[in-house]
Design an enzyme around this catalytic site. Structure first.
Site, PDB file in Angstrom:
ATOM      1  N   SER A  55     -32.595 -29.997  52.666  1.00 52.33           N
ATOM      2  CA  SER A  55     -32.257 -29.379  51.418  1.00 52.33           C
ATOM      3  C   SER A  55     -32.625 -27.835  51.716  1.00 52.33           C
ATOM      4  O   SER A  55     -33.459 -27.421  52.063  1.00 52.33           O
ATOM      5  CB  SER A  55     -32.733 -29.716  50.491  1.00 52.33           C
ATOM      6  N   GLU A  62     -26.329 -11.752  44.311  1.00 53.38           N
ATOM      7  CA  GLU A  62     -25.054 -12.240  43.398  1.00 53.38           C
ATOM      8  C   GLU A  62     -25.303 -13.702  43.291  1.00 53.38           C
ATOM      9  O   GLU A  62     -24.134 -14.443  42.919  1.00 53.38           O
ATOM     10  CB  GLU A  62     -24.050 -12.112  44.395  1.00 53.38           C
ATOM     11  N   SER A  63     -26.347 -14.394  43.216  1.00 45.32           N
ATOM     12  CA  SER A  63     -26.784 -15.823  42.680  1.00 45.32           C
ATOM     13  C   SER A  63     -27.226 -16.691  43.875  1.00 45.32           C
ATOM     14  O   SER A  63     -28.309 -16.425  44.328  1.00 45.32           O
ATOM     15  CB  SER A  63     -25.563 -16.517  42.099  1.00 45.32           C
ATOM     16  N   HIS A  68     -27.293 -29.770  50.434  1.00 46.38           N
ATOM     17  CA  HIS A  68     -28.252 -31.156  50.763  1.00 46.38           C
ATOM     18  C   HIS A  68     -27.298 -31.857  51.902  1.00 46.38           C
ATOM     19  O   HIS A  68     -26.155 -31.916  51.986  1.00 46.38           O
ATOM     20  CB  HIS A  68     -28.244 -31.798  49.460  1.00 46.38           C
ATOM     21  N   CYS A  83     -21.752 -14.224  41.530  1.00 45.26           N
ATOM     22  CA  CYS A  83     -21.180 -13.455  40.602  1.00 45.26           C
ATOM     23  C   CYS A  83     -20.812 -11.989  40.820  1.00 45.26           C
ATOM     24  O   CYS A  83     -21.206 -11.515  42.056  1.00 45.26           O
ATOM     25  CB  CYS A  83     -22.321 -13.501  39.213  1.00 45.26           C
TER      26      CYS A  83
END
Ligand code: SAM
Length: 426
Positions: A55, A62-63, A68, A83
């Site tokens: 993971s 930008e986020s 996983h 974003c």
């Protein structure tokens, strides 16, 4: 833009199970996917589960990108959330599909934060802004941001307040961070090159040991050293007639002049002949016996510097050295990259002779393991210790107000621990 963000929910099927269980490969792929899409990575963390599965998250300006994996099913689920307009998450989708050798993938794009459904709250936005936000309101990363240099076993992390410089040159990614503990820091391709707080260790040791032990140094050549620290130290030796520096990447020079001015202070010194070119080409074209001291202040043996660790290059350095000439190189860490360390000492010895090659150590906190080495190879009678003028060294260190180098450190640096001696003698 009708929404604040784009969220692509991805399923990759029939991937190579070993690829989905290789945390280093997954991390490199996820970071590569972010950069390929035009994102700026802030930080990332990945975890390998036992017995299998990985993971991880890459936080971008930008986020984020998250993953996983279920290697036992050849299946990976990925979130690509961005974003703003500058990043195209579908580029990451394709990049990862290839990286995981997915036979096929499916993806759904969701608009997150549809503006039509949102209304700006009526309150003083400035109260929310942390003191570091720019006047224009652009977010600047808050304090808990870490730069990390790592290989697959060890890592070094430093908190920073943001990047001051970030350019991809023709040779490497040139970045300058404003770290909290070590001042401004230059990195090339994500590897620490120099920091304002501990640079003097490296620069004083690579410069003064050869110049203070050569019987009569007049002409010095620096290969690499784009930050300017080695040149600054070399130019303290006012009896020198010529100092030439050949740095391949003008972006490094630019970044250091802008953001590491104390280190780069000598780059405009009229006594310095600064050439922007490949050091290998310069050495190949230099006349026989034309330099008394050659300093190879290079990056690690990757990218443009790979050739600077080759036997052909060292043979050419030997050719351009004057009869008592000395070559000093940064020879990596016997602790961190011991394979390269062993190899280069065998090469130096094969060219200069068994008893003409010496190793000395210094401690640089921001370099992997902190233990770093320099090689000292001489063509003639020069020797780093025999006939070494302690008083001249002491006077020089005091007169120049040096921070690390002095006559005792000079002598002690050549006192090697047994494991290092064994590596060199192998
Ligand atoms: N102290 C650092 C270290 O030990 O990793 C090295 C610092 S210095 C910034 C290294 C410089 O070598 C870089 O600016 C890089 O661009 C330069 N360089 C790499 N390959 C080169 C080449 N073939 N010719 C000239 N300069 C080179």
């Amino acid at each position: 833009m009708a929404s604040l963000g784009r969220h692509i929910i991805v399923e990759y099927y029939d991937c190579a199970p070993e690829a989905l269980n290789d945390v280093t490969h997954i991390e490199k792929s996820m970071e590569g996917a972010a950069v390929e899409a035009g994102a700026t990575i802030i930080n990332s963390t990945f975890h390998h589960f036992s017995p299998y599965g990985v993971s991880g998250v890459v936080v971008i300006e930008e986020s984020h990108l998250a993953i996983h994996t279920w290697p036992e099913y050849g299946y990976a689920s990925v979130d690509l959330f961005t974003c703003g307009e500058s990043v195209d998450p579908w580029v990451s989708y394709q990049y990862l599909k290839e990286a995981f050798k997915a036979a096929h993938g499916s993806a759904v794009e969701l608009k997150r934060g549809e503006l039509a459904l949102l209304s700006k709250k009526d309150f003083d936005i400035h109260q929310l802004r942390d003191e570091k936000s720019t006047d224009a309101g652009e977010p600047i990363r808050t304090r808990d941001v870490w730069f990390t240099e790592r290989d697959d076993k060890i890592a070094l992390s430093m908190k920073h307040n943001g990047k001051l410089y970030d350019q991809q040159s023709a040779f490497q990614r040139v970045e300058v961070y404003e770290t909290q503990a070590y001042g401004n820091m230059l990195t090339l391709d994500g590897m620490v090159m120099t920091t304002e707080k501990d640079e003097y260790v490296y620069h004083e040791m690579i410069a003064h040991v050869p110049v203070l032990t050569h019987p009569n140094p007049k002409r010095v050549l620096i290969i690499g050293g784009g930050d300017g620290g080695t040149a600054r130290e070399i130019l303290r030796h006012t009896d020198l007639e010529e100092v030439v520096m050949v740095e391949i990447d003008e972006k490094v020079i630019e970044a250091c002049k802008l953001h590491l001015p104390n280190i780069a202070s000598a780059l405009d010194d009229p006594r310095l002949d600064l050439i922007v070119d490949d050091g290998i080409k310069y050495v190949n074209e230099a006349p026989d016996g034309s330099f008394d001291v050659v300093i190879v202040d290079s990056t690690d043996p990757v990218g443009p510097a790979e050739g600077l660790f080759s036997i052909d290059f060292y043979k050419e350095v030997y050719r351009i050295l004057s009869p008592n000439g000395v070559m000093v190189t940064q020879s990596e860490s016997p602790r961190f990259n011991n394979k390269v360390f062993k190899e280069v000492y065998q090469v130096y010895r094969s060219i200069f002779g068994l008893d003409k090659v010496h190793c000395y150590l210094a401690y640089i906190p921001t370099y992997p393991t902190g233990m770093w080495s320099f090689s000292y190879s001489t063509k003639g009678a020069s020797h780093p210790l025999k006939g070494f003028d302690l008083n001249k060294s002491k006077e020089f260190a005091e007169k120049n107000g040096l921070n690390y180098y002095n006559e005792d450190v000079h002598s002690a640096a050549f006192a090697l621990p047994n494991f290092v001696k064994q590596m060199i003698d192998q």
